[in-house]
Design a protein around this motif. Structure first.
Motif, PDB file in Angstrom:
ATOM      1  N   GLY A   8       4.933   4.736   2.092  1.00 26.15           N
ATOM      2  CA  GLY A   8       5.361   6.122   2.801  1.00 26.15           C
ATOM      3  C   GLY A   8       6.082   5.749   3.757  1.00 26.15           C
ATOM      4  N   ARG A   9       4.997   5.999   4.323  1.00 24.89           N
ATOM      5  CA  ARG A   9       5.384   5.750   6.298  1.00 24.89           C
ATOM      6  C   ARG A   9       6.817   5.427   6.678  1.00 24.89           C
ATOM      7  NH1 ARG A   9       0.009   4.689   6.756  1.00 24.89           N
ATOM      8  NH2 ARG A   9       0.715   2.190   7.741  1.00 24.89           N
ATOM      9  N   LEU A  43       5.795   5.141  -6.439  1.00 24.44           N
ATOM     10  CA  LEU A  43       7.095   5.349  -5.481  1.00 24.44           C
ATOM     11  C   LEU A  43       8.297   6.031  -6.227  1.00 24.44           C
ATOM     12  CD1 LEU A  43       6.228   2.216  -3.088  1.00 24.44           C
ATOM     13  CD2 LEU A  43       5.873   4.424  -2.306  1.00 24.44           C
ATOM     14  N   ASP A  87       9.896   6.722   5.405  1.00 19.97           N
ATOM     15  CA  ASP A  87      10.145   8.183   6.000  1.00 19.97           C
ATOM     16  C   ASP A  87      11.281   7.186   7.357  1.00 19.97           C
ATOM     17  OD1 ASP A  87       8.999  10.007   4.375  1.00 19.97           O
ATOM     18  OD2 ASP A  87       6.660   9.242   6.323  1.00 19.97           O
ATOM     19  N   ASP A 104       0.760  -1.129  -0.109  1.00 27.25           N
ATOM     20  CA  ASP A 104       0.277  -0.167  -0.100  1.00 27.25           C
ATOM     21  C   ASP A 104       0.841   1.070  -0.217  1.00 27.25           C
ATOM     22  OD1 ASP A 104      -2.722   1.664   0.603  1.00 27.25           O
ATOM     23  OD2 ASP A 104      -1.482   2.135   2.038  1.00 27.25           O
ATOM     24  N   PRO A 105       0.588   1.742  -1.145  1.00 24.81           N
ATOM     25  CA  PRO A 105       1.455   3.126  -1.000  1.00 24.81           C
ATOM     26  C   PRO A 105       1.839   4.489   0.206  1.00 24.81           C
ATOM     27  CG  PRO A 105      -0.208   3.296  -3.032  1.00 24.81           C
ATOM     28  CD  PRO A 105      -0.081   2.165  -2.459  1.00 24.81           C
ATOM     29  N   GLU A 106       0.690   4.427   0.900  1.00 22.94           N
ATOM     30  CA  GLU A 106       0.981   5.186   2.248  1.00 22.94           C
ATOM     31  C   GLU A 106       1.148   4.262   3.341  1.00 22.94           C
ATOM     32  OE1 GLU A 106      -2.150   6.930   5.960  1.00 22.94           O
ATOM     33  OE2 GLU A 106      -2.883   6.661   3.589  1.00 22.94           O
ATOM     34  N   HIS A 107       1.146   3.135   3.627  1.00 21.61           N
ATOM     35  CA  HIS A 107       2.425   2.502   3.993  1.00 21.61           C
ATOM     36  C   HIS A 107       3.437   2.158   3.710  1.00 21.61           C
ATOM     37  CE1 HIS A 107       2.974  -1.144   7.379  1.00 21.61           C
ATOM     38  NE2 HIS A 107       3.823  -1.284   5.903  1.00 21.61           N
ATOM     39  N   ARG A 113      10.570   8.531  -5.500  1.00 15.71           N
ATOM     40  CA  ARG A 113      10.363   8.271  -3.872  1.00 15.71           C
ATOM     41  C   ARG A 113      11.811   7.269  -3.854  1.00 15.71           C
ATOM     42  NH1 ARG A 113       8.094   9.011   1.431  1.00 15.71           N
ATOM     43  NH2 ARG A 113      10.323   8.954   3.055  1.00 15.71           N
TER      44      ARG A 113
END
Length: 295
Positions: free
Chosen positions: A82-83, A119, A86, A77-80, A122
């Motif tokens: 992404g975290r 992704l 980070d 999942d892109p949000e997962h 990033r």
């Protein structure tokens, strides 16, 4: 070829069964004490709970001890992701390992590849490679199809043939098909044993050399000579950058160690398995790789 351990080599050190669980700082210290060059935080929820200051302290601790850090999670999942990118950046890691669950290909491999392509900016900006682990929920052929469709050296394979046996895939076939795209390597032995009463089997970990892992095949396939790089710098941290390139993914020791009846015996067995695997990896590296390929 840098050698290290991951969270799954210290599994029983930080479980609830241990009244004095090993902290993330303690894991880094243990890896350094064992002479490792890398430590991989893998599926450790405590890392997700660290704030920026705590992550910076872990990074500094590893740097002082001469360790590289890697990070592992699950899902695409892109949000997962992404975290976790980070977190990876805060830790100074160059590799993020993840897995594609069965629901990740519900809409087909092309949709999964498109999600991962989103992704790439990033990953490229951060200098991080995403390593997708071989896993029984997604056939290896499908995983490779997705990685090829993404078409970037920033997305490759985390090779662990033990995981695929539950999907009725032969470990040797998984190794040979994935080796050219491998950017991270999990090393653990595995075996079947008859259940009590001779009804059925238990599939579990084994001391290195006593199970079904063909370590020579695995290491030879992954670290064999690659194509000449013409002296160009590669975006792929799993490849050497000058002369005749060899793939140099980090080799991370893991275990599937069942509970041994009591904590003392379980921890002693886990540590013995780790020592045994590290010794074998170092011996293979010294015998097969020239000094220029040890990094």
């Amino acid at each position: 070829m840098k050698i290290g351990i991951g969270s799954y080599a210290l599994f029983w050190e930080f479980q609830d069964a241990n009244p004095s669980p090993l902290s993330p700082e303690g894991m880094i210290d243990r890896a350094a004490h064992l002479g490792c060059e890398v430590f991989q935080f893998c599926d450790d929820p405590r890392i997700e709970q660290c704030d920026e200051v705590a992550l910076q302290r872990l990074r500094e601790r590893a740097e002082i001890l001469g360790l590289e850090l890697e990070l592992g999670t699950r899902g695409i999942d892109p949000e997962h992701l992404g975290r976790h990118l980070d977190i990876a950046e805060a830790l100074g890691t160059r590799l993020l390992r993840s897995m594609i669950p069965a629901e990740g290909i519900t809409d087909g491999p092309d949709a999964a590849a498109e999600m991962l392509r989103g992704l790439l900016p990033r990953l490229e900006a951060a200098g991080i490679t995403l390593a997708l682990e071989t896993y029984e929920q997604v056939p290896t052929s499908t995983l490779l199809q997705i990685i090829d469709a993404v078409g970037s050296p920033r997305v490759g394979v985390c090779l662990d043939p033990a995981n695929c046996v539950a999907g009725l895939e032969h470990p040797q076939q998984v190794i040979t098909s994935c080796a050219p795209r491998t950017v991270n390597l999990h090393v653990k032995d595995f075996a079947f044993a008859r259940q009590a009463g001779w009804v059925g089997f238990v599939y579990s970990g084994a001391p290195l050399g006593e199970g079904l892992l063909d370590l020579d095949l695995e290491l030879g396939a992954v670290y064999g000579a690659g194509a000449p790089s013409a002296g160009k710098r590669s975006a792929d941290p799993g490849r050497a950058t000058t002369g005749t390139a060899r793939r140099t993914p980090r080799a991370i020791v893991e275990h599937w160690l069942p509970w041994q009846g009591d904590l003392e015996t379980t921890l002693a067995t886990e540590r013995a398995w780790t020592d045994r695997t590290l010794t074998a990896l170092r011996a293979w590296r010294a015998e097969h790789l020239p000094p220029s390929d040890l990094g």
